[in-house]
Each structure stands twice: as C-alpha cells, then as structure tokens.
Write a protein that holds these residues in place. Structure first.
Motif, PDB file in Angstrom:
ATOM      1  N   GLY A  83       0.944  -1.277  -0.056  1.00  0.00           N
ATOM      2  CA  GLY A  83      -0.004  -0.457  -0.083  1.00  0.00           C
ATOM      3  C   GLY A  83       0.839   1.104  -0.080  1.00  0.00           C
ATOM      4  O   GLY A  83       1.520   1.599  -0.925  1.00  0.00           O
ATOM      5  N   ASP A  84       0.359   1.786   1.358  1.00  0.00           N
ATOM      6  CA  ASP A  84       1.502   3.838   0.936  1.00  0.00           C
ATOM      7  C   ASP A  84       2.624   3.315   1.638  1.00  0.00           C
ATOM      8  O   ASP A  84       3.352   4.438   2.375  1.00  0.00           O
ATOM      9  N   GLU A  85       3.078   1.909   2.574  1.00  0.00           N
ATOM     10  CA  GLU A  85       4.213   1.622   3.555  1.00  0.00           C
ATOM     11  C   GLU A  85       5.238   1.520   2.312  1.00  0.00           C
ATOM     12  O   GLU A  85       4.751   0.287   1.141  1.00  0.00           O
ATOM     13  N   THR A  86       6.774   1.721   2.795  1.00  0.00           N
ATOM     14  CA  THR A  86       7.503   1.210   2.345  1.00  0.00           C
ATOM     15  C   THR A  86       8.453   1.023   3.989  1.00  0.00           C
ATOM     16  O   THR A  86       8.351   1.405   4.818  1.00  0.00           O
ATOM     17  N   LEU A  87       9.476  -0.322   3.350  1.00  0.00           N
ATOM     18  CA  LEU A  87      10.213  -0.402   4.557  1.00  0.00           C
ATOM     19  C   LEU A  87      12.108  -0.173   3.512  1.00  0.00           C
ATOM     20  O   LEU A  87      12.142  -1.630   2.370  1.00  0.00           O
ATOM     21  N   GLU A  88      13.546  -0.306   4.081  1.00  0.00           N
ATOM     22  CA  GLU A  88      14.257  -0.401   3.592  1.00  0.00           C
ATOM     23  C   GLU A  88      14.755  -1.899   3.140  1.00  0.00           C
ATOM     24  O   GLU A  88      13.878  -2.105   4.702  1.00  0.00           O
ATOM     25  N   LYS A  89      15.124  -2.230   2.604  1.00  0.00           N
ATOM     26  CA  LYS A  89      16.191  -3.524   2.678  1.00  0.00           C
ATOM     27  C   LYS A  89      16.952  -3.588   3.384  1.00  0.00           C
ATOM     28  O   LYS A  89      17.631  -2.777   4.612  1.00  0.00           O
ATOM     29  N   LEU A  90      16.871  -4.833   4.727  1.00  0.00           N
ATOM     30  CA  LEU A  90      17.539  -4.506   6.006  1.00  0.00           C
ATOM     31  C   LEU A  90      18.613  -3.937   6.003  1.00  0.00           C
ATOM     32  O   LEU A  90      19.071  -2.888   6.868  1.00  0.00           O
ATOM     33  N   PRO A  91      20.195  -3.469   5.374  1.00  0.00           N
ATOM     34  CA  PRO A  91      21.230  -3.186   4.779  1.00  0.00           C
ATOM     35  C   PRO A  91      20.739  -1.504   4.596  1.00  0.00           C
ATOM     36  O   PRO A  91      21.609  -0.816   5.932  1.00  0.00           O
ATOM     37  N   ALA A  92      20.342  -1.417   3.938  1.00  0.00           N
ATOM     38  CA  ALA A  92      19.954   0.128   4.563  1.00  0.00           C
ATOM     39  C   ALA A  92      19.295   0.850   5.829  1.00  0.00           C
ATOM     40  O   ALA A  92      19.611   2.173   5.742  1.00  0.00           O
TER      41      ALA A  92
END
Length: 437
Positions: A421-430
């Motif tokens: 949806g409108d939520e985002t999450l960086e990859k773990l290293p970032a």
C-alpha cells in the motif's frame, strides 16, 4: 619398640623429602641464573624458574627475588595479549616487593636499582591497564552495537513481516498491475503494491486473459465464479446458475474472458450459453430473436423460422441459442441441452459439434476461442482456424518486483524498498545504516 622405629622412619623420610625439594629447587634456580647471565635467554630462564617454584613455597633469597623480577619484566612484551602482559608485570612487581622484604641495606646499589625498576614496572602496569580499559570500553561498545543491531533487526523483521504477502506462488502482474496468487490450493488476487484484493480462501481455480481474472470454486463445472476487471479494479460474482435457468446447477464449460468484457459459459440444463458482460455486470441476451432470424432468412442463411425461436437449415430444425458475437449463433436440437452446431451467419457455415468444436467463446478482434476434447484452438467468423491472439494485457511495465523470501512468504519490492500500500521499508542493510547514523 616398633612404634619408635616407625616414627624415626617417618622423620627420616620427611627430612630426606625436604632436602630433596630444596636440592631440586637449587638445581632449577641455577639453570635459570645461568640462562640469564651466560646466554641472556630469559625464555629458558622463566621455564627453569617456574619449575623451581614448584619445590619452594616462599622465596627467602633476595637474589632469587631479583631474578624473578628480571625474568618476568623482560618477557612481558613478548606475550600475545594485554592480559598476559599485565600478568607478567604483576609477577615482576611481586618479586620486586619480595626483594625489599629481604634486603636490609637500603643504601646498596641493588636496593636503588630495584626501587627504580619497581617504579618502571608500576608505570608499565598503569599503561597496560589503560590499554585493557580501552579494550574493555571497545568491547562494551561493540557489544552495545551488536545489541542495537540485533534490536534493529528484530524491529525490521516485524515490519517486513507485516508487509509480506502470504502465498505459495504469486504469478506475474499484468498490464493493469494485478496478479493471481495461490496459497494452500486456493487462489486470490493481489496488486503490485502488495495489497490483497481477493483473499485466497475460497476459489480453487483461476484464469486470466485480456485484462480479466476469473476465480472458480472448481475447475470443471464450477458453481461459483468471481470475475475481476483489472481495467477498472472492480469485481463481482456471476449470477448463480439457477438465475440463468431454474434447472441449472453449474456453469459447465467456462471459456476465456475476452478484451471486450464478454464471457461465455455453458451451464447445464440450459438451451443457450451464458453470455455475460463483465464491464456492465449483466447477462447479454438477444433483445429480439425474431428480428435476428428474419435477417438470417433475408440473407439466405436459414430457410425458415418461427416466433418460438425455431429455425430450419436445409431439412433440419433447430432451436436458436443466442449470439456469441461476430454473427456466430449456437444451435440446439429439440429437447437437448447440448449445443448441436454453431451457425456462422457471415457466410452460412455450420460448425457441427461432433466434427468440429464442442464449445466456442465470445467473439473479439475477429477471433473466437474453441475447445474440442479439452484442446484449445482459435477460429474466425466462418470457422477457419487462426493463430492464438496475443494477450496485450499480460505485459507488465511497472516497477514492482515479486521476490520469494521463503516457502509461503513473498514480498513486493519497488525502487529497492519493500512496499505494501502506502507503507515502505528499506532493505535490511539500508535500514541498519540509517539508524546506525
């Protein structure tokens, strides 16, 4: 008499043992001194010195004390760790202090030398302790860092889990950014932002073509069909079979939906196929059968017709079965619920089910889908076989990527971030880099 003899023997043995220990100690101490004085070999001297200590409890000779001080002071720098260096310096300091306990002449050169050396040892101990303190601080810092990273990983994992799609398989997105997914034998629909549009809890079969998705309770003779229009993001259930005909219990053969929104199925106990408009959510029927039959007669496609929807080809009579588009009409025999033939009004061709195709789909862009004994082919308006149409809606040109994390878990990535949806999450290293800063 025997008791006296035993006592004397015990005293004699103890005396001999004491003498033997003292002698052994003297031998090893002499070796240690020689190693220092003659060979300047403090490593060998330490080995002999430590063996001598195994035979004496307390050093009572000030020269031996100085020897021990010198050996451990010389060898401390060669130790591999700061902890061992500190241990050697503390032993050197111990023997330096022992010397002062044994030396009465405070004006001797040895006394002055030992005093100066003890100051040096004390300073070295401070330096090593400072290094150890810094080392401990670094260890604690790294430990805190590890705990912080572990905590951040746990936070990330919780967030990533919330943004995951629970599925055994996610198929490719289509042009309109929707995809079929399967979980535990059931099918649903998800978009390219990882939002589940239809949960995979009810439908056991799915198909997709030209911008439309069908979800069925079973592959053959389904009794429940959900359709989803990916062009506008809307969906609904087909009317139940009994609404189409009171005797119908299932949809029979289900053809592929076409790009004009038309879907054709062949319900049981019906005298015509179900033609459904997926865009307008309604059953499509010929509004005036008599007018259609009249036009067919006028064009010499049929011989006769009547107001009851019966028509005559050559010598045979058939019941008119509606319109699949493109001038193709199913024909039924009296009293039979099975299609007998298809009339191609463009030139009068008749496609008999026994020799040609059992089922035909909706007409769109000069093609109809045909099925004969489970095999699919495509024909034009007069029954000539043509090439399979390209599904233009099947090509996805968006940014989202489907990534399988492990069995049963997928994530949708866009611009290197997990999205839902409108939520985002960086990859773990970032994610870790951002919070470490």
């Amino acid at each position: 008499m025997k008791k006296i003899t035993l006592v004397l023997l015990f005293i004699s043995a103890s005396t001999l043992l004491a003498q033997s220990k003292e002698d052994f100690a003297k031998v090893f101490l002499k070796r240690a001194k020689n190693a220092v004085q003659e060979d300047i070999d403090f490593a060998s001297a330490r080995i002999s010195f430590e063996k001598a200590l195994e035979y004496i409890d307390t050093i009572t000779d000030k020269e031996v004390a100085l020897l021990g001080r010198s050996i451990y002071l010389d060898q401390y720098e060669l130790q591999p760790t700061e902890e061992l260096k500190l241990d050697f310096l503390q032993k050197s300091l111990k023997y330096s202090k022992q010397y002062f306990l044994l030396e009465n002449n405070k004006r001797s050169d040895a006394f002055s030398d030992n005093l100066s050396t003890q100051i040096t040892i004390t300073d070295l101990i401070k330096e090593v302790k400072q290094k150890l303190a810094l080392k401990e601080q670094e260890r604690l810092r790294k430990e805190r860092e590890v705990r912080k990273i572990d905590s951040l990983k746990a936070v990330w994992s919780i967030q990533a889990e919330k943004l995951s799609v629970i599925a055994d398989t996610i198929y490719n997105f289509n042009k309109n950014k929707f995809a079929i997914f399967e979980n535990k034998g059931k099918f649903g629909i998800v978009n390219d932002k990882a939002i589940t549009v239809v949960k995979a809890t009810e439908f056991s079969f799915a198909s997709s073509f030209e911008g439309y998705i069908l979800l069925q309770d079973k592959q053959k003779n389904p009794t429940k069909i959900y359709y989803f229009n990916t062009n506008n993001g809307s969906g609904n259930l087909l009317p139940p079979p009994s609404d189409i005909s009171p005797l119908a219990t299932h949809y029979g053969q289900v053809m592929l939906p076409r790009g004009n929104g038309r879907l054709v199925t062949y319900p049981n106990n019906c005298f015509e196929p179900l033609v459904f408009d997926l865009n307008q959510n309604k059953v499509v029927r010929v509004a005036n059968v008599e007018e259609v039959l009249k036009a067919l007669k006028k064009n010499d496609i049929i011989k006769k017709y009547n107001k009851d929807g019966e028509l005559k080809l050559d010598k045979e009579r058939y019941n008119f079965g509606g319109h699949l588009g493109g001038g193709v009409h199913p024909l039924y025999q009296e009293g039979s619920y099975n299609v007998f033939a298809y009339l191609c009004s463009v030139d009068g061709t008749v496609l008999y089910v026994d020799s040609d195709l059992e089922y035909l789909g909706a007409f769109y862009e000069n093609k109809l889908q045909g099925i004969k004994e489970g095999e699919v082919s495509w024909i034009n308006q007069n029954g000539t076989e043509v090439s399979e149409p390209k599904d233009k809606s099947a090509i996805y040109d968006g940014e989202s990527k489907i990534v399988k994390i492990e069995d049963g878990i997928y994530r949708i990535f866009s611009q290197d971030k997990i999205i839902k949806g409108d939520e985002t999450l960086e990859k773990l290293p970032a994610f870790l880099r951002k919070f470490k800063k």
